[in-house]
Design a protein around this motif. Structure first.
Motif, PDB file in Angstrom:
ATOM      1  N   GLY A   1       0.819  -0.893  -0.007  1.00 24.03           N
ATOM      2  CA  GLY A   1      -0.546   0.152  -0.413  1.00 24.03           C
ATOM      3  C   GLY A   1       0.734   1.077   0.195  1.00 24.03           C
ATOM      4  N   ASP A   2       1.900   1.121   0.228  1.00 22.74           N
ATOM      5  CA  ASP A   2       2.809   1.979   0.308  1.00 22.74           C
ATOM      6  C   ASP A   2       3.107   3.819   0.861  1.00 22.74           C
ATOM      7  OD1 ASP A   2       5.396   2.876  -1.257  1.00 22.74           O
ATOM      8  OD2 ASP A   2       4.774   4.729  -1.832  1.00 22.74           O
ATOM      9  N   VAL A   3       1.730   2.630   2.102  1.00 16.63           N
ATOM     10  CA  VAL A   3       2.048   3.356   3.307  1.00 16.63           C
ATOM     11  C   VAL A   3       2.903   3.618   3.898  1.00 16.63           C
ATOM     12  CG1 VAL A   3       0.198   4.461   5.076  1.00 16.63           C
ATOM     13  CG2 VAL A   3      -0.390   3.273   3.219  1.00 16.63           C
ATOM     14  N   ARG A   4       3.542   4.174   3.895  1.00 12.22           N
ATOM     15  CA  ARG A   4       5.352   4.337   4.879  1.00 12.22           C
ATOM     16  C   ARG A   4       6.304   5.293   5.357  1.00 12.22           C
ATOM     17  NH1 ARG A   4       9.451   4.200   1.112  1.00 12.22           N
ATOM     18  NH2 ARG A   4       8.515   3.986  -0.870  1.00 12.22           N
ATOM     19  N   ILE A   5       6.977   5.932   5.938  1.00 13.36           N
ATOM     20  CA  ILE A   5       8.055   6.800   6.231  1.00 13.36           C
ATOM     21  C   ILE A   5       8.960   6.629   5.432  1.00 13.36           C
ATOM     22  CG2 ILE A   5       9.172   8.068   7.921  1.00 13.36           C
ATOM     23  CD1 ILE A   5       6.713   8.026   8.817  1.00 13.36           C
ATOM     24  N   THR A   6       8.578   7.969   4.482  1.00 12.76           N
ATOM     25  CA  THR A   6      10.326   8.083   3.103  1.00 12.76           C
ATOM     26  C   THR A   6      10.969   9.354   3.950  1.00 12.76           C
ATOM     27  OG1 THR A   6       8.231   9.934   2.285  1.00 12.76           O
ATOM     28  CG2 THR A   6       8.093   7.157   1.710  1.00 12.76           C
ATOM     29  N   SER A   7      10.935   9.597   5.021  1.00 10.80           N
ATOM     30  CA  SER A   7      11.483  11.289   5.303  1.00 10.80           C
ATOM     31  C   SER A   7      11.357  10.644   6.809  1.00 10.80           C
ATOM     32  CB  SER A   7      11.570  12.373   4.798  1.00 10.80           C
ATOM     33  OG  SER A   7      12.067  13.328   4.849  1.00 10.80           O
ATOM     34  N   PHE A   8      13.092  10.836   7.347  1.00  8.58           N
ATOM     35  CA  PHE A   8      13.498  11.885   9.124  1.00  8.58           C
ATOM     36  C   PHE A   8      13.432  13.262   9.017  1.00  8.58           C
ATOM     37  CE2 PHE A   8      15.375   7.406   9.221  1.00  8.58           C
ATOM     38  CZ  PHE A   8      13.994   6.888   9.185  1.00  8.58           C
ATOM     39  N   HIS A   9      12.669  13.861   7.865  1.00  8.08           N
ATOM     40  CA  HIS A   9      12.580  15.576   8.354  1.00  8.08           C
ATOM     41  C   HIS A   9      13.795  15.982   8.584  1.00  8.08           C
ATOM     42  CE1 HIS A   9       7.810  15.781   7.716  1.00  8.08           C
ATOM     43  NE2 HIS A   9       8.560  14.407   7.705  1.00  8.08           N
ATOM     44  N   GLY A  10      15.312  15.326   8.295  1.00  9.92           N
ATOM     45  CA  GLY A  10      16.283  16.002   9.090  1.00  9.92           C
ATOM     46  C   GLY A  10      16.760  15.878  10.178  1.00  9.92           C
ATOM     47  N   PHE A  11      16.036  14.689  10.701  1.00  7.73           N
ATOM     48  CA  PHE A  11      16.750  14.080  11.929  1.00  7.73           C
ATOM     49  C   PHE A  11      18.115  13.190  11.803  1.00  7.73           C
ATOM     50  CE2 PHE A  11      16.498  11.151  15.325  1.00  7.73           C
ATOM     51  CZ  PHE A  11      16.134  11.884  16.092  1.00  7.73           C
TER      52      PHE A  11
ATOM     53  N   ILE B   1       6.878  16.760   4.333  1.00 13.22           N
ATOM     54  CA  ILE B   1       8.231  16.794   3.809  1.00 13.22           C
ATOM     55  C   ILE B   1       8.224  17.429   3.139  1.00 13.22           C
ATOM     56  CG2 ILE B   1       7.767  13.569   3.705  1.00 13.22           C
ATOM     57  CD1 ILE B   1       7.474  13.678   0.983  1.00 13.22           C
ATOM     58  N   PRO B   2       9.675  18.204   3.396  1.00 15.88           N
ATOM     59  CA  PRO B   2       9.649  19.469   2.589  1.00 15.88           C
ATOM     60  C   PRO B   2       9.718  19.431   1.108  1.00 15.88           C
ATOM     61  CG  PRO B   2      11.420  18.165   4.202  1.00 15.88           C
ATOM     62  CD  PRO B   2      11.374  17.330   3.836  1.00 15.88           C
ATOM     63  N   GLU B   3       9.489  18.292   0.916  1.00 18.29           N
ATOM     64  CA  GLU B   3       9.552  18.440  -0.965  1.00 18.29           C
ATOM     65  C   GLU B   3       7.934  19.244  -1.077  1.00 18.29           C
ATOM     66  OE1 GLU B   3      10.727  15.860   0.301  1.00 18.29           O
ATOM     67  OE2 GLU B   3      12.830  15.200  -0.317  1.00 18.29           O
ATOM     68  N   ASN B   4       7.298  18.888  -0.060  1.00 22.47           N
ATOM     69  CA  ASN B   4       5.553  18.831  -0.136  1.00 22.47           C
ATOM     70  C   ASN B   4       4.820  20.223   0.124  1.00 22.47           C
ATOM     71  OD1 ASN B   4       2.820  17.920  -1.497  1.00 22.47           O
ATOM     72  ND2 ASN B   4       1.961  17.157   0.741  1.00 22.47           N
ATOM     73  N   ARG B   5       5.560  20.549   1.401  1.00 20.76           N
ATOM     74  CA  ARG B   5       5.129  21.993   1.838  1.00 20.76           C
ATOM     75  C   ARG B   5       4.950  22.909   1.734  1.00 20.76           C
ATOM     76  NH1 ARG B   5      10.520  21.731   6.333  1.00 20.76           N
ATOM     77  NH2 ARG B   5       9.256  19.862   6.833  1.00 20.76           N
ATOM     78  N   HIS B   6       5.077  23.278  -0.394  1.00 21.90           N
ATOM     79  CA  HIS B   6       4.981  24.070  -0.780  1.00 21.90           C
ATOM     80  C   HIS B   6       3.353  24.279  -0.750  1.00 21.90           C
ATOM     81  CE1 HIS B   6       5.936  21.485  -4.069  1.00 21.90           C
ATOM     82  NE2 HIS B   6       5.382  21.720  -4.631  1.00 21.90           N
ATOM     83  N   ASN B   7       3.158  23.005  -1.518  1.00 18.67           N
ATOM     84  CA  ASN B   7       1.304  23.028  -1.873  1.00 18.67           C
ATOM     85  C   ASN B   7       0.796  22.841  -0.257  1.00 18.67           C
ATOM     86  OD1 ASN B   7       2.124  21.761  -3.912  1.00 18.67           O
ATOM     87  ND2 ASN B   7       2.737  19.803  -3.845  1.00 18.67           N
ATOM     88  N   LEU B   8       0.988  22.984   1.163  1.00 23.29           N
ATOM     89  CA  LEU B   8       0.341  23.375   1.810  1.00 23.29           C
ATOM     90  C   LEU B   8       0.178  24.185   2.170  1.00 23.29           C
ATOM     91  CD1 LEU B   8       2.179  20.781   3.799  1.00 23.29           C
ATOM     92  CD2 LEU B   8       0.493  19.735   2.269  1.00 23.29           C
ATOM     93  N   LYS B   9      -0.730  25.504   3.523  1.00 23.31           N
ATOM     94  CA  LYS B   9      -1.512  26.378   4.012  1.00 23.31           C
ATOM     95  C   LYS B   9      -0.566  26.271   5.172  1.00 23.31           C
ATOM     96  CE  LYS B   9      -6.027  27.313   1.158  1.00 23.31           C
ATOM     97  NZ  LYS B   9      -7.230  27.520   1.960  1.00 23.31           N
ATOM     98  N   TYR B  10      -0.732  25.194   5.737  1.00 19.97           N
ATOM     99  CA  TYR B  10      -0.455  25.109   7.237  1.00 19.97           C
ATOM    100  C   TYR B  10       0.337  23.884   6.854  1.00 19.97           C
ATOM    101  CZ  TYR B  10      -0.555  25.078  11.909  1.00 19.97           C
ATOM    102  OH  TYR B  10      -0.854  25.178  13.383  1.00 19.97           O
ATOM    103  N   THR B  11       2.026  24.341   7.115  1.00 23.87           N
ATOM    104  CA  THR B  11       3.288  23.756   6.954  1.00 23.87           C
ATOM    105  C   THR B  11       3.776  23.553   8.581  1.00 23.87           C
ATOM    106  OG1 THR B  11       4.751  25.301   6.812  1.00 23.87           O
ATOM    107  CG2 THR B  11       3.759  23.977   4.763  1.00 23.87           C
TER     108      THR B  11
END
Length: 373
Positions: free
Chosen positions: A121-131, A241-251
């Motif tokens: 289903g590909d419901v998984r963590i793909t980024s640790f957000h710079g951790f 995830i950083p790559e998707n934040r530009h699509n969000l109103k509230y990041t």
């Protein structure tokens, strides 16, 4: 589908799931009573009378039926993998509620269900957000995501020890995720959340307030709650995830830490109990009565009071996590864990003080008796 119509469907989906559970639980109770299928009363359980523990059947049926109707099948392609996964969770839960399942069998079933939704289903963590500057490769992503599923699933199973607690925590957690997705105009998780909220509100009536039709959710219900909350948490992290934040109103820069704050109750209680058991030389999977809710009951709080207090603390952590959403993953995670562990030991501190006071009173009483003689 028109956005306005979708927004109208969200509360309607919640109402439908509410009434399905409300209508089916009396029938489930009637059948379980006729077959003598009750929760076992033993040294760990806190109930003194025979109470049915198959409320998870109503939770499962209502959620799957309502969600399948109201979810947009064409925009969420993971649904075909969600259904077999939740069916596996339901199967191992219902078997444990009726016949008792070996822990290793439950664990393997959870891993299998998690693998389906994560790998296929590909419901998984793909980024640790710079951790720590670490980013997972595909195998690490799969492994870590499965671990999250198993950990949170069992965390909800562990906190389901008193009336209303697991439901209260689940409602607070799923509402916290729901609000963020709704603000960002993504309506799949709000529908998903609304269905679950309706289910849990109806269940709580029978679990907490009903005198004649009381029922427990059993392992079936608690395992399903944990499974569904992990899905919401992972999608929450992935949308940020950083790559998707530009699509969000509230990041937010610290989405994983915020998710930890939202799920703080099952996470901290599980960690604290495991540490306590290991410190005593016991297996971390040995059942006992050292959970936070057990300590609260020892202090004299009722089931409902304990659930409301822990739920209130959960809300404080949600607000704190959202307020500090851009603090940084590492800093916010450390802050949340430190405060969470600190709060979890507060009941134990009061119990210790009470024991010392009782010992002091007993010593004074013995001293007075000796003086009298």
């Amino acid at each position: 589908m028109d956005i306005f119509l979708i927004k109208l469907l969200i509360p309607f989906a919640s109402l439908v799931s509410f009434f399905i559970v409300f209508a089916t639980i009396p029938t489930i109770i009637k059948v379980t009573r006729s077959k003598g299928m009750f929760a076992d009363s033993n040294g760990r359980t806190l109930h003194k009378t025979a109470i049915p523990n198959l409320g998870g059947i109503a939770i499962f049926m209502s959620f799957l039926f309502t969600y399948s109707i109201f979810s947009d099948w064409f925009s969420f392609t993971k649904i075909p993998f969600l259904i077999p996964s939740i069916l596996i969770i339901f199967a191992i839960g219902i078997k444990d509620d009726i016949m008792v399942t070996a822990p290793i069998v439950k664990l393997m079933g959870q891993i299998c269900a998690a693998f389906i939704i994560v790998a296929w289903g590909d419901v998984r963590i793909t980024s640790f957000h710079g951790f720590f500057g670490i980013e997972p490769d595909y195998l690490t992503s799969i492994t870590f995501s499965i671990f999250l599923f198993v950990f949170i699933i069992n965390g909800f199973n562990l906190i389901d020890g008193i009336d209303g607690l697991a439901s209260t925590v689940a409602i607070i957690s799923i509402t916290s995720f729901m609000v963020w997705f709704y603000i960002n105009n993504d309506y799949h998780i709000p529908v998903f959340s609304a269905v679950l909220i309706g289910v849990l509100l109806a269940f709580m009536y029978y679990n907490v307030f009903s005198k004649t039709n009381k029922i427990f959710m059993g392992d079936t219900g608690s395992l399903i709650l944990g499974f569904l909350l992990v899905i919401a948490a992972i999608r929450f992290c992935e949308f940020n995830i950083p790559e998707n934040r530009h699509n969000l109103k509230y990041t937010m820069d610290s989405a994983p830490a915020v998710a930890i704050g939202i799920l703080i109750v099952p996470i901290i209680d599980t960690i604290r109990v495991f540490i306590f058991r290991l410190s005593r030389g016991n297996s971390p999977f040995t059942a006992d009565k050292n959970h936070i809710h057990h300590r609260m009951l020892t202090l004299g709080f009722t089931h409902l009071q304990t659930s409301l207090i822990i739920g209130g603390v959960n809300i404080v952590f949600v607000i704190l996590s959202y307020a500090l959403k851009d603090l940084g993953v590492l800093k916010l995670t450390l802050l949340i864990f430190t405060l969470g562990l600190g709060c979890s030991y507060i009941p134990a501190i009061f119990i210790l003080r009470r024991k010392k006071k009782i010992k002091h009173i007993a010593a004074e009483y013995r001293r007075e008796n000796i003086d009298d003689k």
